[in-house]
Design a protein around this motif. Structure first.
Motif, PDB file in Angstrom:
ATOM      1  N   GLU A 146     -39.870 -81.751  22.577  1.00 36.25           N
ATOM      2  CA  GLU A 146     -40.928 -82.819  23.056  1.00 36.25           C
ATOM      3  C   GLU A 146     -40.756 -83.375  21.677  1.00 36.25           C
ATOM      4  O   GLU A 146     -40.831 -84.820  21.714  1.00 36.25           O
ATOM      5  N   LYS A 149     -38.569 -86.051  20.341  1.00 36.63           N
ATOM      6  CA  LYS A 149     -38.038 -87.240  21.702  1.00 36.63           C
ATOM      7  C   LYS A 149     -38.553 -88.530  21.222  1.00 36.63           C
ATOM      8  O   LYS A 149     -38.186 -88.971  21.572  1.00 36.63           O
ATOM      9  N   LEU A 182     -30.564 -86.574  22.748  1.00 39.32           N
ATOM     10  CA  LEU A 182     -31.843 -87.200  22.041  1.00 39.32           C
ATOM     11  C   LEU A 182     -31.902 -88.007  21.145  1.00 39.32           C
ATOM     12  O   LEU A 182     -33.965 -88.420  20.970  1.00 39.32           O
TER      13      LEU A 182
END
Length: 333
Positions: A146, A149, A182
């Protein structure tokens, strides 16, 4: 050898704090308890400002990596990068991290500070899902994904680095595909630094838990591949030149190491002996002058690198391969 005139790269250990407990790391005991007596300290903002100012326009690359901590643990890393850029708009910035700290917005802010300048953030991800933490203990795979990202979405240049063990070889192709999806700019693999390629993991009380090995991994060819996102980046890290004036690879890369306690060392291998609690015996601390001869709290970096220990004692030791630490780590003979 003249260490001051040769200086073009700085490797800095920004803090002795780390959230991870990697099994082969010197700061903990085989993946468990933190090295007893290790002083926990962040690099001083005042010392950092003076270092950046003193070296303004003279450093080609800043590399945040070290023996004792993760730069992401420094509470002021982002403003420190702003300080560095103020004095070094043309230097590369490379940050090595496990990426498992902070929230995504923090990483997004870091990307926005670095965006527009040459940079690369290398994040160590050693598998997919829970297996990632078999070696890089106490880190959270989902948190890392996360965070990056957000970093990638905000224009940051990132590299997925996988330290190879037998358990994660099956993930290489999948990890490279995920890195592409990603928005990472690079995917790479590297050897582990564990003696004999084996890491026996222990808990904080010293109890054995499990072993990871690299019997197969040691024979796998290493890769560093550019990924499609790199085509859209304007400020990718550049190649750093080296020379062959010395038998010392660090000198040939025009690089020195600075620890979290503001001491300047010729390399990471000798730097580790700046900590009295580190008990390996490849280097005799009695070889060093007074405790503050290499302190940035007392001297400028160029004054330190003019010291006779650097330009006479150390240089002669390198020429004659008289330090065991140099023979064992850099194959000097």
């Amino acid at each position: 050898m003249h260490w001051g005139n040769n200086l073009k790269r700085l490797q800095v250990d920004m803090t002795s704090y780390c959230n991870a407990k990697c099994g082969a790391c010197a700061r903990n005991l085989q993946g468990g308890q933190t090295l007893p007596g290790l002083k926990l300290q962040h690099f001083s903002l005042d010392v950092w400002e003076k270092l950046a100012q003193d070296t303004a326009g003279k450093i080609n690359q800043l590399y945040l990596n070290g023996n004792w901590g993760d730069p992401g643990m420094h509470p002021h890393l982002i403003p420190m990068m702003e300080t560095w850029i103020k004095y070094h708009k043309k230097s590369d910035i490379v940050i090595c991290t496990n990426g498992s700290m902070h929230k995504p917005d923090w990483w997004g802010e870091l990307a926005m500070v670095l965006n527009g300048y040459r940079h690369r953030v290398q994040v160590s991800i050693d598998g997919i899902g829970n297996d990632h933490a078999l070696y890089r203990r106490n880190t959270d795979y989902n948190c890392i994904i996360e965070n990056f990202k957000k970093f990638n979405a905000n224009g940051g240049n990132s590299e997925w680095r996988m330290t190879l063990w037998d358990y994660n070889l099956k993930y290489i192709d999948k990890a490279k595909a995920l890195a592409t999806m990603l928005g990472f700019c690079w995917f790479s693999t590297r050897r582990n630094h564990s003696p004999n390629g084996t890491c026996m993991m222990h808990d904080d009380k010293g109890n054995y838990e499990y072993t990871i090995k690299s019997n197969e991994a040691k024979n796998v060819s290493l890769i560093t591949e550019s990924l499609p996102t790199l085509e859209y980046r304007q400020n990718a890290r550049t190649h750093q030149d080296s020379h062959n004036e010395s038998r010392c690879p660090w000198y040939n890369m025009s690089e020195v190491q600075i620890d979290p306690f503001h001491k300047v060392w010729p390399c990471c291998n000798i730097s580790i002996y700046g900590i009295p609690e580190y008990h390996e015996t490849e280097f005799d601390r009695n070889e060093l002058p007074s405790n503050d001869f290499n302190s940035l709290e007392k001297h400028s970096i160029y004054d330190i690198l003019e010291h006779h220990w650097y330009n006479n004692t150390l240089s002669n030791a390198i020429d004659n391969a008289s330090y065991e630490v140099c023979r064992n780590n850099c194959s000097l003979r």
